[in-house]
Scaffold this motif. Sequence first.
Motif, PDB file in Angstrom:
ATOM      1  N   PRO A 139      51.097  17.058  88.255  1.00 29.98           N
ATOM      2  CA  PRO A 139      49.863  16.621  87.379  1.00 29.98           C
ATOM      3  C   PRO A 139      49.034  15.503  87.868  1.00 29.98           C
ATOM      4  O   PRO A 139      48.012  15.572  87.170  1.00 29.98           O
ATOM      5  N   ILE A 195      48.429  14.818  94.572  1.00 28.64           N
ATOM      6  CA  ILE A 195      48.024  15.895  95.230  1.00 28.64           C
ATOM      7  C   ILE A 195      47.072  15.841  96.376  1.00 28.64           C
ATOM      8  O   ILE A 195      46.935  16.360  97.444  1.00 28.64           O
ATOM      9  N   GLU A 239      51.193  24.541 100.330  1.00 26.10           N
ATOM     10  CA  GLU A 239      50.213  24.755  99.400  1.00 26.10           C
ATOM     11  C   GLU A 239      50.327  23.614  98.262  1.00 26.10           C
ATOM     12  O   GLU A 239      51.295  23.552  97.954  1.00 26.10           O
ATOM     13  N   PHE A 240      49.171  23.104  97.778  1.00 24.23           N
ATOM     14  CA  PHE A 240      49.347  22.432  96.510  1.00 24.23           C
ATOM     15  C   PHE A 240      48.287  22.779  95.882  1.00 24.23           C
ATOM     16  O   PHE A 240      47.189  23.259  95.858  1.00 24.23           O
ATOM     17  N   ARG A 241      48.654  22.565  94.296  1.00 22.14           N
ATOM     18  CA  ARG A 241      47.683  22.479  93.437  1.00 22.14           C
ATOM     19  C   ARG A 241      48.059  21.661  92.239  1.00 22.14           C
ATOM     20  O   ARG A 241      49.430  21.317  91.977  1.00 22.14           O
ATOM     21  N   LEU A 242      47.245  21.394  91.131  1.00 25.15           N
ATOM     22  CA  LEU A 242      47.788  20.713  90.115  1.00 25.15           C
ATOM     23  C   LEU A 242      48.378  21.464  89.114  1.00 25.15           C
ATOM     24  O   LEU A 242      47.676  22.586  88.834  1.00 25.15           O
ATOM     25  N   GLY A 243      49.568  21.172  88.403  1.00 23.26           N
ATOM     26  CA  GLY A 243      50.257  22.094  87.767  1.00 23.26           C
ATOM     27  C   GLY A 243      51.345  21.192  87.102  1.00 23.26           C
ATOM     28  O   GLY A 243      51.644  20.102  87.357  1.00 23.26           O
ATOM     29  N   VAL A 244      51.836  21.646  85.936  1.00 26.41           N
ATOM     30  CA  VAL A 244      52.836  21.114  85.200  1.00 26.41           C
ATOM     31  C   VAL A 244      54.167  22.054  85.223  1.00 26.41           C
ATOM     32  O   VAL A 244      54.090  23.241  85.014  1.00 26.41           O
ATOM     33  N   GLU A 285      55.917  22.549  82.779  1.00 23.96           N
ATOM     34  CA  GLU A 285      56.565  23.301  81.357  1.00 23.96           C
ATOM     35  C   GLU A 285      55.331  24.489  81.186  1.00 23.96           C
ATOM     36  O   GLU A 285      55.497  25.215  80.441  1.00 23.96           O
ATOM     37  N   GLU A 286      54.360  24.587  82.131  1.00 23.20           N
ATOM     38  CA  GLU A 286      53.498  25.608  82.243  1.00 23.20           C
ATOM     39  C   GLU A 286      53.239  25.963  83.563  1.00 23.20           C
ATOM     40  O   GLU A 286      52.004  25.760  84.025  1.00 23.20           O
ATOM     41  N   LEU A 287      54.186  26.554  84.382  1.00 27.69           N
ATOM     42  CA  LEU A 287      54.171  26.857  85.757  1.00 27.69           C
ATOM     43  C   LEU A 287      53.081  28.205  85.803  1.00 27.69           C
ATOM     44  O   LEU A 287      53.032  29.236  85.438  1.00 27.69           O
ATOM     45  N   PRO A 288      51.979  27.816  86.752  1.00 26.30           N
ATOM     46  CA  PRO A 288      50.965  28.894  87.185  1.00 26.30           C
ATOM     47  C   PRO A 288      51.545  29.980  88.130  1.00 26.30           C
ATOM     48  O   PRO A 288      50.739  30.017  89.132  1.00 26.30           O
ATOM     49  N   PHE A 289      52.572  30.687  88.006  1.00 24.78           N
ATOM     50  CA  PHE A 289      53.233  31.690  88.882  1.00 24.78           C
ATOM     51  C   PHE A 289      53.730  32.653  88.079  1.00 24.78           C
ATOM     52  O   PHE A 289      54.245  32.526  86.881  1.00 24.78           O
TER      53      PHE A 289
END
Lengths: 201, 56
Positions: free
Chosen positions: A68, A73, A88-93, A95-99
Amino acid sequence: MPLNWVAPVYDWYCAKVGLGKKFRQRTLELAGVREGERVLDAGCGTGVLTRMAAALTGPSGYVAGIDPAPRMIGVARSNASAEGSRAEFRLGVIEELPFPDNSFDCVLSSFMAHHLPPEVKLKGFGEVYRVLRPGGRFLVVDIGRPSNPLWWAAVFPLLFWSFTKDQIRGRLNGYFLESGFPEVEQKGWWMGLINFWLARK
Amino acid sequence: MGVDKELLDILACPKCKGKIRLNEKKDGLVCERCRLVYPIKDDIPVMLIDEASSLK
């Protein structure tokens, strides 16, 4: 709680406290990361472990790191491009995985659990369960219940902090079981202060 | 632009976990179901629900 402020010195600090390359290698060994696998590093920070995982999985694998903290990042990404890493990197948490569901063979989470309050930890572990394929592994590295009494002098204040008290009391295993993992193995390190937990979906 | 097709295949909306697509300007990832746009800043997808803007 994104750790932006510590990003510029984080790698130097980790090496100083004994969490250098060797420790990361041990983490990847215990997680059993192999060539061709899809791996997620949740709470990747500056991406040291993420890049090591990407080197192991090779061109046929896929490795993503999320954090986060934009500055973490930022460092992770510039180090990866300097090294020619495929991570690969991205902003994410967590508890709400973007996958999507069932998208990873292995999820790593190194020194992230103690940054999360209990309800977020539980939600995050549930999200990891969702994105793992059946049989996929979840490896967590963090502080646990010390097996050597000498550590208690150092860790007892953590008993009064809601983020860490369950970990110090040795209750992290319950979080895995409650999130759907049928079982979890625990291995101590550094006289039990640092622990590895390995769960399978 | 660092966000390629392969990456989009594995990215999902953090809210509904459904499919997302790159917008026309290529500076955001769109979830039609949640009507949200996740920005791409310095080539890094910002997959945080709090940082998403609503789809116009």
